[in-house]
Design an enzyme around this catalytic site. Structure first.
Site, mmCIF file in Angstrom:
data_model
loop_
_atom_site.group_PDB
_atom_site.id
_atom_site.type_symbol
_atom_site.label_atom_id
_atom_site.label_comp_id
_atom_site.label_asym_id
_atom_site.label_seq_id
_atom_site.Cartn_x
_atom_site.Cartn_y
_atom_site.Cartn_z
ATOM 1 C CG HIS A 82 -2.084 0.933 1.072
ATOM 2 N ND1 HIS A 82 -3.273 0.535 0.493
ATOM 3 C CD2 HIS A 82 -2.245 2.230 1.383
ATOM 4 C CE1 HIS A 82 -4.117 1.543 0.468
ATOM 5 N NE2 HIS A 82 -3.510 2.602 1.002
ATOM 6 C CG ASP A 161 -10.408 3.318 5.443
ATOM 7 O OD1 ASP A 161 -9.963 4.387 5.893
ATOM 8 O OD2 ASP A 161 -10.064 2.865 4.341
ATOM 9 N NE ARG A 168 -8.163 10.821 7.130
ATOM 10 C CZ ARG A 168 -7.348 9.900 6.586
ATOM 11 N NH1 ARG A 168 -7.807 8.719 6.239
ATOM 12 N NH2 ARG A 168 -6.079 10.161 6.404
ATOM 13 C CB SER A 183 -7.037 5.252 6.658
ATOM 14 O OG SER A 183 -7.338 5.024 5.318
ATOM 15 C CE LYS A 187 -7.389 1.373 2.400
ATOM 16 N NZ LYS A 187 -7.693 2.704 2.879
#
Ligand code: URA
Length: 448
Positions: A82, A161, A168, A183, A187
């Site tokens: 990520h 999220d 956000r 966040s 996930k």
């Protein structure tokens, strides 16, 4: 406890308990807390921060707001990557098929465009018919069959999220270490991974512009992952300029396909191979970084990674033949406007935020959660910092839906590229490797 009491406590610098975060996120995911209250809470966290126990509590609360994948039956390592966000960052599109082609299961769960940064899901959806919202059973079946699936957080997985991420983005509350960490990790931990590699971007185009904040974010996420038995490693990568040439949605898909063909810009290839190396290491395929990198390079050279991407595209509803002829399938912008150098010189900076913001102006990103993204628009960055240019040479090309859009983007990009007579300071493309054992400064391999 009333929500206003919790907001007030955070606003005044206090901490919420794990149970309070759990209750808050459960109600928010269920739609029982309005966005305006959660926006106020996010802003309070932005200014006040969170204690480590709160970050852990928020991560757990968001993770528990939905279901989790259950993937142990795959019988092989399950690793994802990520990125904390950037401009021109199409690495996920290349990396997932590449690492899957090496024999690792990659259940990749990505996000949408956020603030000035692009989103993997929006890029994938530039492929006609491509579905990123697969039901869980179908995603698992694809993983069993192909070894990779590229999806977004759904109403089933980390739904808290999903809502908070979009909120956000629309309330200027993204750049907060605990919110980013919770966040991302909520996930990722829902994916039942054995390993996770994080690309923590740093610099002008990242959410966190200062190196020390990026290192703190990396350490926070590693602690969250390792505590739950997920081996977690981070690379710090430079985001002081857009990554690669293509910035936008369809153009980034095309550039990803070029990279999978062994072509494409050197900086994206280097970041991709460095992250692939780490993914193969955390997967336990080898303990030797040189061997891991050679394995990843072979997957590109042999065509296996490209073939895997084509199979993923078809499995998720996209067209057969995309990788053979991307231009036949991807949207292209009707208007192209070139911004050229007005003097001879050396490129000092290419401002990533200006490029990201121009893409939003063109319709390729979002300033409101409900905005629909135009896949065709974008910006091509022809020259990176350190490049020598002559007057009249193209620096940027704007890809627009119409002349008005091109004009607005041109105004935003007028001073995005700066030129001077001396070279800019060298910056390493990948500066640090962070693990549970500590921080390692990396030798400079590619710089600009
Ligand atoms: N990516 C995420 O998934 N969440 C963030 O907050 C930032 C980047």
């Amino acid at each position: 406890m009333r929500v206003t009491d919790l907001i007030e406590r955070k606003r005044d610098g206090g901490a919420l308990t794990r149970e309070e975060w759990a209750g808050l996120m459960r109600c928010y995911a269920a739609g029982d807390i309005p966005d305006y209250q959660m926006a106020a809470m996010a802003m309070a966290v932005y200014f006040r921060g969170m204690e480590d126990a709160e970050t852990e509590g928020l991560t757990a609360a968001m993770l528990e707001s939905g279901d989790r994948l259950s993937l142990a039956h795959l019988g092989r390592p399950r690793v994802d990557k990520h990125s904390t966000g950037g401009v021109g960052d199409k690495v996920s599109l290349v990396l997932a098929p590449l690492v899957a082609a090496c024999g690792v299961a990659v259940p990749m769960m990505s996000g949408r465009a956020l603030g000035h940064t692009g989103g993997t899901l929006d890029k994938l959806e530039a492929i006609p018919g491509f579905r990123t919202d697969l039901p869980r059973d179908r995603a698992v079946a694809q993983l069993e069959r192909l070894g990779a699936v590229l999806i977004g957080q759904t109403d089933e997985i980390a739904p808290a999220d999903k809502r908070l991420y979009a909120l956000r983005g629309a309330t200027a509350t993204v750049p907060a270490i605990p919110l980013i960490a919770a966040s991302i990790m909520s996930k990722k931990l829902a994916e039942d991974l054995t390993g996770l590699v994080l690309d923590v971007t740093t610099g002008a185009g990242a959410f966190l512009t200062r190196l020390e904040d990026s290192l703190a974010l990396a350490r926070t996420m590693i602690a969250l992952g390792e505590r739950r038995g997920c081996r977690t490693v981070a690379l710090l990568t430079d985001m002081n300029a857009p990554l690669g040439v293509a910035c936008g949605n369809a153009v980034e898909v095309a550039e990803s396909i070029a990279l999978l063909c062994g072509e494409g810009p050197a900086d994206v290839r280097e970041v991709t191979l460095a992250l692939a190396t780490e993914m193969l290491l955390v997967a336990g395929l080898t303990t030797d970084a040189t061997a891991a990198r050679a394995r990843a390079e072979r997957a590109i050279d042999s065509g296996d990674a490209l073939e895997m991407f084509g199979r993923i595209v078809v499995a998720q509803g996209g067209p057969a033949g995309l990788v053979e002829d991307p231009a036949a399938h991807l949207a292209s912008a009707p208007v192209r406007r070139v911004l050229a150098a007005d003097r001879d010189g050396i490129v000092q900076r290419v401002e990533p935020r200006a490029v990201g913001s121009a893409i939003i102006t063109l319709g390729g990103g979002r300033s409101r959660t409900t905005d629909v993204v135009d896949p065709a628009v974008g910006v091509l960055v022809h020259r990176r910092p350190g490049a020598r240019v002559t007057a009249g040479e193209p620096l940027l090309t704007i890809l627009a839906r119409d002349e008005a859009g091109a004009g607005a983007a041109a105004a935003e990009l007028a001073s995005a590229v700066s030129l001077a007579d001396a070279p800019p300071p060298l910056r390493p493309l990948i500066s640090h490797r962070v693990t549970a054992a500590g921080v390692e400064e990396l030798p400079v391999t590619v710089a600009h």
